[in-house]
Enzyme design. Structure first.
Site, PDB file in Angstrom:
ATOM      1  N   GLU A  89      68.256  54.839  46.959  1.00 46.20           N
ATOM      2  CA  GLU A  89      68.433  55.655  48.156  1.00 46.20           C
ATOM      3  C   GLU A  89      67.160  55.532  49.002  1.00 46.20           C
ATOM      4  OE1 GLU A  89      70.235  59.693  47.362  1.00 46.20           O
ATOM      5  OE2 GLU A  89      69.704  59.087  45.308  1.00 46.20           O
ATOM      6  N   ARG A 121      67.018  56.719  30.957  1.00 44.92           N
ATOM      7  CA  ARG A 121      66.005  56.627  32.007  1.00 44.92           C
ATOM      8  C   ARG A 121      64.615  56.633  31.380  1.00 44.92           C
ATOM      9  NH1 ARG A 121      65.456  62.142  35.360  1.00 44.92           N
ATOM     10  NH2 ARG A 121      63.384  61.276  35.688  1.00 44.92           N
ATOM     11  N   LYS A 167      61.913  62.705  43.126  1.00 48.26           N
ATOM     12  CA  LYS A 167      61.513  62.391  44.493  1.00 48.26           C
ATOM     13  C   LYS A 167      61.246  63.664  45.293  1.00 48.26           C
ATOM     14  CE  LYS A 167      63.728  57.921  45.350  1.00 48.26           C
ATOM     15  NZ  LYS A 167      64.766  57.249  46.172  1.00 48.26           N
TER      16      LYS A 167
END
Length: 556
Positions: A35, A263, A273
């Protein structure tokens, strides 16, 4: 096809089986779908190395696709930073650069198709009520009163949503699946919402934007992705991924396989983020590329190398099990890489003056020092020995502790690449601090000369001629957080910030370092690995960042 260059793992096993069964006719096509709402961090590096690495191993391709479906938080700055970081890591997408916005027309067409098939409807409840009726993990959801709208009414409303007749939040489009599903993601998820926001690529053409779960699977299918790799938090979303594509079997060229892996959880780091943006916007760091940040831009500026990060990604491996990786492993990978490539230089970070009383005032004696002790082919450079030197303050102790073998009153040490010296006197200033150390040298003990090593001493210290040393700015960076797990719901991560994560000092360096180019790395002997800052350093006026110490000293 070469599948043996990296350790095997369950995803490679899946691909190998697919190739044996000819499921994709030997084709391997992956994608990395960031993104554009922030800079990439070390967690993304794991996914980048996995997706691009598999494509390389299996003679396939990896797409770079920007998931630009939320224009409120996206910016071209992030797009450019993401591409720069991927290239810096050593990967390239070639002609396969895509954006979710490339498919906005198709996505809208497919949404209308779902409405026509009775598989989607326009919802007019406020978002709070939608959440309330969705149910819980133990209680089923409740059908919306708008779930029974006719196809004609839904099409009309959806087209008017697109035309901009309604304000943000007035309506959404929901998939019609099963409000009693044990998987909450299948309880009529929202697939479109109204956002009157300028989009960085499509401008004001659209005022409705698709949701990630609707966009991602269709983008994969349109690009003919074979293996859609994502982290474990998307495992519960896989049934929705498959449901959407199952409804569009006749509309899309293929149905990719979503595969989840664990992850990266790295100690002393945050991966959110939102929290990184908070650090940047509140001035707690100097920017996304602050060398203390675990963004790829920050790690690069700190002095991390692409090969060190790729080595780290290989060593942590790929699995389904969540685990914590200690920051030490990342730092060790950098040490291992820089130990091979970094030229050796001398820098004095905390200087104290040393005077060799019996050394001639006008003499400048050259001492030869290797550029790399394990690589003689890299040659040598000259260090000039003069009457007055700088040594590290920590290399002298008036009252030595047990096991201290460096310079002390009445004791001898060797000046690295030079002579054996003995401390004869210490001069203090009015505050009682050491102003200068006085010594005498033995002229028959120069390192590298015949008989020089006939007399052994335990201590060996580095030095610089006060006449030839140059003052430079040196930034001593350490971990941004003092808590190994700052990114948990139970903690305020800002309260775990390490107050000593950045110290700016003036040190002295040998002349060979003056013309250093930005991003050149060196081992400052006995002090660690340092890099010339890629933004602020210039030849003739270098600024050095400490990338990592020579050994793990965090516990101390």
């Amino acid at each position: 096809m070469n599948t043996s260059s990296t350790p095997t793992h369950f995803i490679k096993n899946i691909i190998d089986e697919d190739n044996r069964s000819r499921k994709w006719n030997g084709r391997v096509e992956t994608r990395f779908p960031p993104e554009p709402n922030g800079y990439l961090h070390i967690g993304h590096a794991k996914s980048i190395c996995l997706n691009f690495g598999l494509a390389i191993e299996y003679d396939g391709v990896c797409h770079l696709r920007f998931d630009d479906t939320n224009p409120e938080k996206e910016a071209q700055e992030y797009v450019e930073a993401i591409m720069e970081s991927i290239r810096w890591l050593g990967f390239d997408w070639g002609e396969h650069l895509y954006h979710a916005s490339d498919y906005f027309d198709k996505l809208y067409e497919f949404a209308e198709y779902l409405i026509q098939q009775g598989k989607a409807y326009v919802e007019s409840l406020p978002s709070e009520e939608i959440r309330r009726l969705r149910g819980t993990l133990t209680e089923p959801g409740i059908n919306s009163p708008y779930r029974g709208r006719s196809v004609t009414e839904n099409i009309d409303l959806f087209q008017r949503m697109r035309a901009g007749e309604f304000p943000d939040g007035a309506h959404v489009l929901r998939a019609k699946i099963d409000m009693a599903s044990p998987n909450i993601n299948l309880r009529d998820p929202v697939i479109y919402r109204i956002r009157h926001v300028h989009h960085q690529r499509t401008g004001n053409r659209w005022c409705i934007y698709p949701m990630y779960d609707f966009t991602h699977c269709i983008s994969d299918a349109l690009e003919r992705i074979t293996h859609s790799l994502c982290t474990l938090e998307f495992e519960d979303h896989r049934p929705l991924y498959d449901w959407v594509l199952d409804q569009l079997t006749d509309k899309v060229p293929c149905h990719p396989q979503q595969i989840e892996f664990a992850r990266l959880n790295l100690t002393y780091s945050i991966m959110s983020k939102r929290k990184m943006i908070d650090l940047v916007e509140n001035g707690l760091v100097s920017g996304w590329d602050d060398p203390r940040m675990n963004t790829l831009a920050g790690l690069r500026r700190r002095g991390y190398t692409p090969s060190a990060i790729r080595l780290f990604a290989e060593r942590i491996g790929i699995s389904k099990a969540d685990s914590w990786i200690d920051m030490t492993l990342l730092e060790d990978c950098l040490r291992e890489d820089l130990n091979e490539r970094a030229l050796r230089r001398v820098a004095i970070l905390d200087p104290v003056r040393l005077v060799i009383d019996n050394f001639p005032e006008i003499l400048e004696e050259s001492c030869r020092a290797p550029n790399h002790p394990q690589k003689p082919e890299l040659g040598e450079r000259t260090l000039f020995l003069t009457k007055e030197l700088y040594i590290e303050r920590e290399d002298f102790m008036e009252i030595p502790s047990k096991g201290f073998f460096r310079l002390t009153p009445g004791k001898e040490v060797r000046l690295r690449y030079g002579y054996i010296i003995k401390c004869t006197d210490v001069v203090h200033n009015e505050k009682g601090e050491i102003k200068s150390i006085h010594c005498v040298y033995d002229p028959n003990t120069k390192s590298g000369t015949t008989g020089a090593d006939s007399r052994k001493v335990k201590g060996n210290i580095h030095w610089l001629s006060a006449k030839h040393a140059h003052p430079v700015q040196i930034r001593l960076y350490d971990r941004l957080f003092s808590d190994p797990h700052p990114d948990t719901e139970q903690k305020d991560y800002k309260k775990t910030l390490n107050p000593y994560s950045k110290q700016i000092i003036t040190g002295f360096v040998e002349p060979a370092l003056l013309d250093t180019l930005p991003e050149q790395c060196f081992q400052f002997e006995r002090n660690g690995y340092f890099v010339a800052d890629r933004i602020e350093s210039t030849p003739g006026k270098p600024i050095f960042n400490r990338a990592v110490s020579l050994r793990n000293t965090w516990a101390k």
